[in-house]
Design a protein around this motif. Sequence first.
Motif, PDB file in Angstrom:
ATOM      1  N   VAL A   1      -0.227   7.795  -4.252  1.00 61.21           N
ATOM      2  CA  VAL A   1      -1.430   7.200  -3.654  1.00 61.21           C
ATOM      3  C   VAL A   1      -2.453   8.332  -3.449  1.00 61.21           C
ATOM      4  CG1 VAL A   1      -2.284   5.966  -1.614  1.00 61.21           C
ATOM      5  CG2 VAL A   1      -0.024   5.417  -2.564  1.00 61.21           C
TER       6      VAL A   1
ATOM      7  N   ARG B   1      -4.031  -0.503  -4.621  1.00 61.15           N
ATOM      8  CA  ARG B   1      -4.271  -1.132  -3.310  1.00 61.15           C
ATOM      9  C   ARG B   1      -4.800  -0.056  -2.361  1.00 61.15           C
ATOM     10  NH1 ARG B   1      -4.489  -2.942   1.836  1.00 61.15           N
ATOM     11  NH2 ARG B   1      -3.015  -4.576   2.481  1.00 61.15           N
ATOM     12  N   SER B   2      -5.928  -0.312  -1.745  1.00 61.67           N
ATOM     13  CA  SER B   2      -6.419   0.665  -0.769  1.00 61.67           C
ATOM     14  C   SER B   2      -6.167   0.127   0.636  1.00 61.67           C
ATOM     15  CB  SER B   2      -7.901   0.951  -0.999  1.00 61.67           C
ATOM     16  OG  SER B   2      -8.623  -0.239  -0.790  1.00 61.67           O
ATOM     17  N   TRP B   3      -6.407   0.972   1.623  1.00 59.87           N
ATOM     18  CA  TRP B   3      -6.134   0.601   3.021  1.00 59.87           C
ATOM     19  C   TRP B   3      -7.287   1.064   3.901  1.00 59.87           C
ATOM     20  CZ3 TRP B   3      -5.850   2.877   7.775  1.00 59.87           C
ATOM     21  CH2 TRP B   3      -5.313   2.090   8.801  1.00 59.87           C
TER      22      TRP B   3
ATOM     23  N   PHE C   1       0.836  -1.207   0.000  1.00 59.50           N
ATOM     24  CA  PHE C   1       0.000   0.000   0.000  1.00 59.50           C
ATOM     25  C   PHE C   1       0.874   1.261   0.000  1.00 59.50           C
ATOM     26  CE2 PHE C   1      -1.827   3.454   2.559  1.00 59.50           C
ATOM     27  CZ  PHE C   1      -2.845   3.841   1.692  1.00 59.50           C
TER      28      PHE C   1
ATOM     29  N   ASP D   1      -6.656  11.143   0.006  1.00 61.80           N
ATOM     30  CA  ASP D   1      -7.507  10.756   1.141  1.00 61.80           C
ATOM     31  C   ASP D   1      -7.008   9.451   1.766  1.00 61.80           C
ATOM     32  OD1 ASP D   1      -8.278   9.364  -1.165  1.00 61.80           O
ATOM     33  OD2 ASP D   1     -10.302   9.036  -0.412  1.00 61.80           O
ATOM     34  N   GLN D   2      -6.469   8.569   0.945  1.00 57.64           N
ATOM     35  CA  GLN D   2      -5.926   7.304   1.448  1.00 57.64           C
ATOM     36  C   GLN D   2      -4.606   7.525   2.200  1.00 57.64           C
ATOM     37  OE1 GLN D   2      -6.429   3.478   0.499  1.00 57.64           O
ATOM     38  NE2 GLN D   2      -8.241   4.410   1.379  1.00 57.64           N
ATOM     39  N   ARG D   3      -3.781   8.382   1.645  1.00 57.41           N
ATOM     40  CA  ARG D   3      -2.520   8.704   2.335  1.00 57.41           C
ATOM     41  C   ARG D   3      -2.825   9.272   3.719  1.00 57.41           C
ATOM     42  NH1 ARG D   3       0.777  13.017  -0.181  1.00 57.41           N
ATOM     43  NH2 ARG D   3       2.377  12.174   1.155  1.00 57.41           N
TER      44      ARG D   3
ATOM     45  N   TRP E   1      -4.314   6.574   6.277  1.00 54.57           N
ATOM     46  CA  TRP E   1      -3.280   5.675   6.833  1.00 54.57           C
ATOM     47  C   TRP E   1      -2.399   6.435   7.814  1.00 54.57           C
ATOM     48  CZ3 TRP E   1       2.066   5.503   6.899  1.00 54.57           C
ATOM     49  CH2 TRP E   1       2.675   4.261   7.166  1.00 54.57           C
TER      50      TRP E   1
ATOM     51  N   THR F   1      -0.217  -0.106  -8.471  1.00 59.61           N
ATOM     52  CA  THR F   1      -1.138   0.852  -7.852  1.00 59.61           C
ATOM     53  C   THR F   1      -2.524   0.215  -7.708  1.00 59.61           C
ATOM     54  OG1 THR F   1      -1.580   1.733 -10.033  1.00 59.61           O
ATOM     55  CG2 THR F   1       0.055   2.890  -8.734  1.00 59.61           C
TER      56      THR F   1
END
Length: 337
Positions: A284, A244-246, A228, A287-289, A292, A242
């Motif tokens: 990434v 992959r979400s978390w 991720f 919002d995902q960065r 996490w 690229t």
Amino acid sequence: MRPAMPFRPALAASLVALAASACTEAPAGDARPPASPVARCINLSNALEAPREGDWGYRIETGHLDAIAAAGFDTVRLPVRVSAHAGAAPPYTIDPALLARLDTVIDAAFGAGLQVILDVHHYVELNEDPDTHEPRLEALWAQLAAHYAGAPEGLMFELINEPHSQMTVRRTDRLNRRLIDAIRETNPERWIVAGSAGWGTLDAWLKSDPPEGPGLLSTFHYYDPFAFTHQGAAFLDEPPPTGRSWGSEQDRAELERAMAKAAAKGAREGVPVFMGEFGVYREVPLDQRAAWTRAVRNAAERHGIGWCHWGFAADFRAYDAAEDAWIPPMLDALTGE
Ligand code: BGC
């Protein structure tokens, strides 16, 4: 080194208190390491650990240090490729121009009210040929330790970033102890940050035998899941794909387990624990960065672990140097409620 502006000792005391109080939400009975002298820190990445400062598109500016302090960070970690600025043969003299630049940056950080971790980074050759390069690293540290012997207590030394390859966990444990003993001759009380091998990962650190004693801070890096945090990372030979979400329940449970293990080891060994790098590559989605980053920061704080985001204006950035502005979701993830 004679800093132009002395470090403010009152700040250090308040930071220890902050580090201790940052984790009051941890479930009762959870193992808690001793308080870290670093609570909130950011890495000045891609500047002085490039072969030459500026090679990787970023140079440290005084205004950046002021922005970091104003945002509520207490410390900057300063990665430096010292090995690229020193003689190849004994006495392995460090280029005075590098020391002068370090003095300037460290003075500016103290002037902003920040603590500084001076981190020997990217000693690439050490990992492939430690028999040759361990003595050279010891000589580099002897010079740095002598140069900064009179520096304020807000300057901390980090022995070596992310050993790997021939630098095994055991070999790194032994090297850490030798370096600490030598540094203590000139810097009896300074905080020293020591980590483990395996690229500084938590797994390798959990297998290590951290040096004990006053003024020692034990460090690991956290980029899990790597698939991720490093997806699309251009600096890797084979970057993870690229997409992959978390944030699944399983992802969050894994994070919680990791931080609990780290805290338990710190408590068992009686050493404060410092997560010296964590971050997500810039490709990434933001919002995902941010999600996490916020989750990792909160988990570390709940478990009494000091942290340092990787990194300020580089590939994993929280600050846009071209715009001279923080990236709001990243700043909020790092310093918001
Ligand atoms: C390395 C960087 C890398 C980062 C994340 C650091 O320790 O020095 O080159 O970008 O880890 O992988």
